[in-house]
Design an enzyme around this catalytic site. Sequence first.
Site, PDB file in Angstrom:
ATOM      1  N   ASP A  67       0.819  -1.217   0.000  1.00 41.69           N
ATOM      2  CA  ASP A  67       0.000   0.000   0.000  1.00 41.69           C
ATOM      3  C   ASP A  67       0.853   1.267   0.000  1.00 41.69           C
ATOM      4  O   ASP A  67       2.067   1.219   0.180  1.00 41.69           O
ATOM      5  CB  ASP A  67      -0.938   0.010   1.224  1.00 41.69           C
ATOM      6  CG  ASP A  67      -0.239  -0.433   2.511  1.00 41.69           C
ATOM      7  OD1 ASP A  67       0.997  -0.310   2.602  1.00 41.69           O
ATOM      8  OD2 ASP A  67      -0.927  -0.902   3.422  1.00 41.69           O
ATOM      9  N   ASN A 136      -6.945  -3.781  14.822  1.00 43.13           N
ATOM     10  CA  ASN A 136      -8.337  -4.064  14.450  1.00 43.13           C
ATOM     11  C   ASN A 136      -8.428  -5.165  13.394  1.00 43.13           C
ATOM     12  O   ASN A 136      -9.473  -5.379  12.801  1.00 43.13           O
ATOM     13  CB  ASN A 136      -9.017  -2.783  13.945  1.00 43.13           C
ATOM     14  CG  ASN A 136      -8.352  -2.220  12.685  1.00 43.13           C
ATOM     15  OD1 ASN A 136      -7.435  -2.832  12.131  1.00 43.13           O
ATOM     16  ND2 ASN A 136      -8.820  -1.073  12.224  1.00 43.13           N
ATOM     17  N   HIS A 138      -6.747  -5.302  10.530  1.00 54.46           N
ATOM     18  CA  HIS A 138      -6.508  -4.937   9.129  1.00 54.46           C
ATOM     19  C   HIS A 138      -5.227  -5.591   8.604  1.00 54.46           C
ATOM     20  O   HIS A 138      -4.294  -5.861   9.349  1.00 54.46           O
ATOM     21  CB  HIS A 138      -6.526  -3.415   8.912  1.00 54.46           C
ATOM     22  CG  HIS A 138      -5.341  -2.672   9.421  1.00 54.46           C
ATOM     23  ND1 HIS A 138      -5.424  -1.413   9.938  1.00 54.46           N
ATOM     24  CD2 HIS A 138      -4.026  -2.995   9.497  1.00 54.46           C
ATOM     25  CE1 HIS A 138      -4.226  -1.009  10.301  1.00 54.46           C
ATOM     26  NE2 HIS A 138      -3.354  -1.950  10.043  1.00 54.46           N
ATOM     27  N   GLU A 143      -9.409  -2.279   6.008  1.00 46.49           N
ATOM     28  CA  GLU A 143      -9.970  -2.095   7.339  1.00 46.49           C
ATOM     29  C   GLU A 143     -11.187  -3.007   7.523  1.00 46.49           C
ATOM     30  O   GLU A 143     -11.709  -3.559   6.540  1.00 46.49           O
ATOM     31  CB  GLU A 143     -10.385  -0.618   7.508  1.00 46.49           C
ATOM     32  CG  GLU A 143      -9.233   0.374   7.339  1.00 46.49           C
ATOM     33  CD  GLU A 143      -8.310   0.468   8.553  1.00 46.49           C
ATOM     34  OE1 GLU A 143      -8.295  -0.464   9.387  1.00 46.49           O
ATOM     35  OE2 GLU A 143      -7.593   1.475   8.669  1.00 46.49           O
TER      36      GLU A 143
HETATM   37  P1  PGA Z   1       2.761  -2.012  12.826  1.00 41.09           P
HETATM   38  O1  PGA Z   1       1.550  -2.002  11.816  1.00 41.09           O
HETATM   39  O2  PGA Z   1       3.741  -2.998  12.276  1.00 41.09           O
HETATM   40  O3  PGA Z   1       3.292  -0.600  12.806  1.00 41.09           O
HETATM   41  O4  PGA Z   1       2.207  -2.438  14.137  1.00 41.09           O
HETATM   42  C1  PGA Z   1       1.031  -3.222  11.375  1.00 41.09           C
HETATM   43  C2  PGA Z   1      -0.162  -2.940  10.493  1.00 41.09           C
HETATM   44  O5  PGA Z   1      -0.868  -1.954  10.774  1.00 41.09           O
HETATM   45  O6  PGA Z   1      -0.402  -3.704   9.561  1.00 41.09           O
END
Ligand code: PGA
Length: 239
Positions: A67, A136, A138, A143
């Site tokens: 992304d 959450n 995602h 999301e």
């Molecule tokens: P993080 O993010 O590695 O910064 O915890 C993971 C994600 O949001 O996919």
Amino acid sequence: MKIITVKGYKELSETAAQIVLQKIEQDPEAVIGLATGSTPLGLYEELAVDHQLNGTSYQKITTFNLDEYVGLPADHDHSYRYYMNENLFTHLDIPKEQTHIPRGDAEDAAAEAKNYEELIQRTGGIDLQILGIGRNGHIGFNEPGTSFSSITHLADLTSSTREANKKFFDSVEEVPELAISMGIATIMRSKEILLLITGKQKQSAFEQLTKGEVDESFPASVLRNHPHVTVIIDEDAKT
Ligand code: PGA
């Protein structure tokens, strides 16, 4: 889903690096899907050190990132292109033109998403996709509520995700509200998936991943339907 439990973040990063290096050794032309965020930073460091010490070649691999924020140009220091250049690509011998990330400053972001999806498919699909997980559930910027049949698309960021990602910005207001993200179906078409989970703040996400329903309200749950997923998790994240 194969689950490998490790002691801490260093071991998580080393174990992930071994899997990536094994894939590249088996197939020097592998197509690797990459992720950003805090979680894969240790993995990228391991790969950079290995490249220096052992000279593993990345000249023939191709990469696709999950992304990119809409509105941030490649040279913006909060763009994922900038993150990838800084944390991985400049430390390897991979030709820049073989590294793909959606263009956040594309004039037509929807067309950019469509082209990105087509490029992944034209390249033959992703052999190994690296993933992190949001609190959450995602994956990428998919999301809760994102369709399991989604392909690369424009995604709205939830306020909790913007809050979690403000660590990379000066304030939450600066975190973009929109991203171009591979869809759930794009991710699920990868031949193999490597999911990295670290830290106490991911405990409930892991619990829901393994014990909850497979449902669009928790995007990562879809991975239970994939035939070749490896989860590397450290003790802090495991309840
Ligand atoms: P993080 O993010 O590695 O910064 O915890 C993971 C994600 O949001 O996919």
